[in-house]
Design a protein around this motif. Structure first.
Motif, mmCIF file in Angstrom:
data_model
loop_
_atom_site.group_PDB
_atom_site.id
_atom_site.type_symbol
_atom_site.label_atom_id
_atom_site.label_comp_id
_atom_site.label_asym_id
_atom_site.label_seq_id
_atom_site.Cartn_x
_atom_site.Cartn_y
_atom_site.Cartn_z
ATOM 1 N N GLU A 1 -3.878 -0.025 15.647
ATOM 2 C CA GLU A 1 -3.737 -1.477 15.664
ATOM 3 C C GLU A 1 -4.534 -2.109 14.552
ATOM 4 O OE1 GLU A 1 -3.914 -5.571 18.616
ATOM 5 O OE2 GLU A 1 -3.975 -3.448 19.555
ATOM 6 N N ALA A 2 -5.714 -1.563 14.487
ATOM 7 C CA ALA A 2 -6.681 -1.996 13.557
ATOM 8 C C ALA A 2 -6.476 -1.644 12.106
ATOM 9 C CB ALA A 2 -8.180 -1.495 13.886
ATOM 10 N N LEU A 3 -5.798 -0.441 12.019
ATOM 11 C CA LEU A 3 -5.431 -0.211 10.641
ATOM 12 C C LEU A 3 -4.240 -0.951 10.092
ATOM 13 C CD1 LEU A 3 -5.318 1.856 8.239
ATOM 14 C CD2 LEU A 3 -3.788 3.162 9.597
ATOM 15 N N PHE A 4 -3.355 -1.411 10.898
ATOM 16 C CA PHE A 4 -2.253 -2.028 10.322
ATOM 17 C C PHE A 4 -2.498 -3.482 10.355
ATOM 18 C CE2 PHE A 4 0.335 1.441 12.563
ATOM 19 C CZ PHE A 4 0.483 2.093 11.342
ATOM 20 N N ASP A 5 -3.329 -4.186 11.157
ATOM 21 C CA ASP A 5 -3.974 -5.336 10.866
ATOM 22 C C ASP A 5 -4.545 -5.552 9.494
ATOM 23 O OD1 ASP A 5 -2.826 -6.145 13.230
ATOM 24 O OD2 ASP A 5 -4.590 -6.225 14.416
ATOM 25 N N GLU A 6 -5.507 -4.726 9.266
ATOM 26 C CA GLU A 6 -6.406 -4.568 8.180
ATOM 27 C C GLU A 6 -5.511 -4.662 6.944
ATOM 28 O OE1 GLU A 6 -10.438 -2.300 7.256
ATOM 29 O OE2 GLU A 6 -8.501 -1.328 6.732
ATOM 30 N N TRP A 7 -4.188 -3.846 7.010
ATOM 31 C CA TRP A 7 -3.425 -3.619 5.788
ATOM 32 C C TRP A 7 -2.654 -4.714 5.484
ATOM 33 C CZ3 TRP A 7 -0.982 1.883 5.661
ATOM 34 C CH2 TRP A 7 -0.463 2.220 4.351
ATOM 35 N N GLU A 8 -2.217 -5.449 6.636
ATOM 36 C CA GLU A 8 -1.342 -6.611 6.574
ATOM 37 C C GLU A 8 -2.141 -7.669 5.793
ATOM 38 O OE1 GLU A 8 1.932 -7.443 6.905
ATOM 39 O OE2 GLU A 8 2.479 -5.957 8.649
ATOM 40 N N GLU A 9 -3.701 -7.986 6.090
ATOM 41 C CA GLU A 9 -4.338 -8.901 5.768
ATOM 42 C C GLU A 9 -4.638 -8.571 4.244
ATOM 43 O OE1 GLU A 9 -7.747 -8.795 8.079
ATOM 44 O OE2 GLU A 9 -6.783 -9.668 9.869
ATOM 45 N N ARG B 1 1.475 -4.998 -4.822
ATOM 46 C CA ARG B 1 1.459 -5.534 -3.492
ATOM 47 C C ARG B 1 2.746 -5.095 -2.923
ATOM 48 N NH1 ARG B 1 0.400 -10.159 -4.594
ATOM 49 N NH2 ARG B 1 2.640 -11.043 -4.811
ATOM 50 N N SER B 2 3.784 -4.856 -3.797
ATOM 51 C CA SER B 2 5.081 -4.769 -3.100
ATOM 52 C C SER B 2 5.189 -2.962 -2.546
ATOM 53 C CB SER B 2 6.308 -4.802 -4.086
ATOM 54 O OG SER B 2 7.420 -4.329 -3.755
ATOM 55 N N GLN B 3 4.417 -2.429 -3.790
ATOM 56 C CA GLN B 3 4.406 -0.999 -3.271
ATOM 57 C C GLN B 3 3.415 -0.733 -1.996
ATOM 58 O OE1 GLN B 3 2.759 0.903 -6.832
ATOM 59 N NE2 GLN B 3 5.065 0.930 -7.937
ATOM 60 N N SER B 4 2.440 -1.183 -1.945
ATOM 61 C CA SER B 4 1.533 -1.125 -0.454
ATOM 62 C C SER B 4 2.372 -1.613 0.665
ATOM 63 C CB SER B 4 0.247 -1.794 -0.861
ATOM 64 O OG SER B 4 -0.512 -1.756 0.180
ATOM 65 N N ALA B 5 3.031 -2.809 0.221
ATOM 66 C CA ALA B 5 3.912 -3.248 1.475
ATOM 67 C C ALA B 5 4.743 -2.259 2.032
ATOM 68 C CB ALA B 5 4.297 -4.544 1.021
ATOM 69 N N ARG B 6 5.694 -1.423 1.083
ATOM 70 C CA ARG B 6 6.417 -0.436 1.306
ATOM 71 C C ARG B 6 5.796 0.435 2.017
ATOM 72 N NH1 ARG B 6 8.699 -0.623 -3.125
ATOM 73 N NH2 ARG B 6 7.746 0.958 -4.099
ATOM 74 N N THR B 7 4.672 1.116 1.585
ATOM 75 C CA THR B 7 4.143 1.970 2.111
ATOM 76 C C THR B 7 3.513 1.918 3.602
ATOM 77 O OG1 THR B 7 3.377 2.908 0.139
ATOM 78 C CG2 THR B 7 1.994 3.744 2.042
#
Length: 215
Positions: A108-116, A127-133
């Protein structure tokens, strides 16, 4: 886990209850261990806990088998061994559950940080590549988590049945009690067989997740 061992002094000096997890993650990042690394380590720990738990449940089944096949001797000793097998299984199951909670927390902490952090990109392409990953990683985790929860859900019914039979034997140390327990063995064996099969699937899912996360 070797990287975590290298920082054990710092970890032991920090309270690790849930309210301090963010501080824990921050401290780990300062020594180069990120949430992604911690997630992989915790999935490995959960896999190992499941492997140990299935062994304990199988051992409890064998102990129960020895009870229903009892043909003489000290019933008190038979009960004591059955109680010990139940206690070991319960402890192993609790360890699995604790490890799953830790996986849930760091994911949960990882995905919240990644989204932010997606909002911090100036490059639309990156940004698009990171969002896809991120989406792919979330999907892999969702599959893993579902497998972990399925296996976890099968532990308590088995523990309940083992406890019921252990308590019955405790208060009825006689041949008639042994006869009553014989009728329970088949159902418990089926449940433990299903539990072990589900845990094997979960262990394989963990191995696959770990492999993909390390690529």
């Amino acid at each position: 886990m070797k990287r975590l061992v290298l920082t054990c002094v710092m970890i032991l000096a920090m309270p690790l209850f849930s309210g301090c997890q963010s501080a824990y993650y921050s401290a780990m990042e300062q020594v180069g261990i990120h949430k992604r690394d911690i997630l992989v380590d915790r999935v490995e720990d959960t896999r190992n806990a499941q492997d140990e738990a299935q062994q304990e449940f199988v051992s409890a089944l064998e102990q129960f088998r020895s009870v229903v096949n009892f043909d003489g001797g000290e019933l008190e000793k038979v009960y004591s061994e059955m109680q010990g097998a139940y206690d070991d299984s319960a402890a192993a199951a609790e360890n699995v559950t604790d490890n799953i909670r830790k996986v849930e927390d760091v994911s949960e902490a990882l995905f919240d940080e990644w989204e932010e952090e997606l909002d911090q990109y100036t490059s639309a392409k990156l940004r698009s590549q990171s969002a896809r990953t991120l989406r792919d990683t979330k999907q892999r985790y969702k599959t893993l988590h579902a497998s972990l929860k399925r296996a976890e859900s099968k532990m308590q019914p088995v523990l309940n049945a083992l406890l019921d039979n252990t308590l019955y034997l405790k208060h009825n140390l006689n041949a008639r009690a042994i006869g009553s327990l014989k009728g329970e063995f088949g159902g418990i064996k089926r449940d433990i067989d299903r539990l072990v099969a589900e845990m094997q699937k979960s262990i394989k899912a963990s191995d696959q997740f770990i492999k993909e996360m390390k690529q």
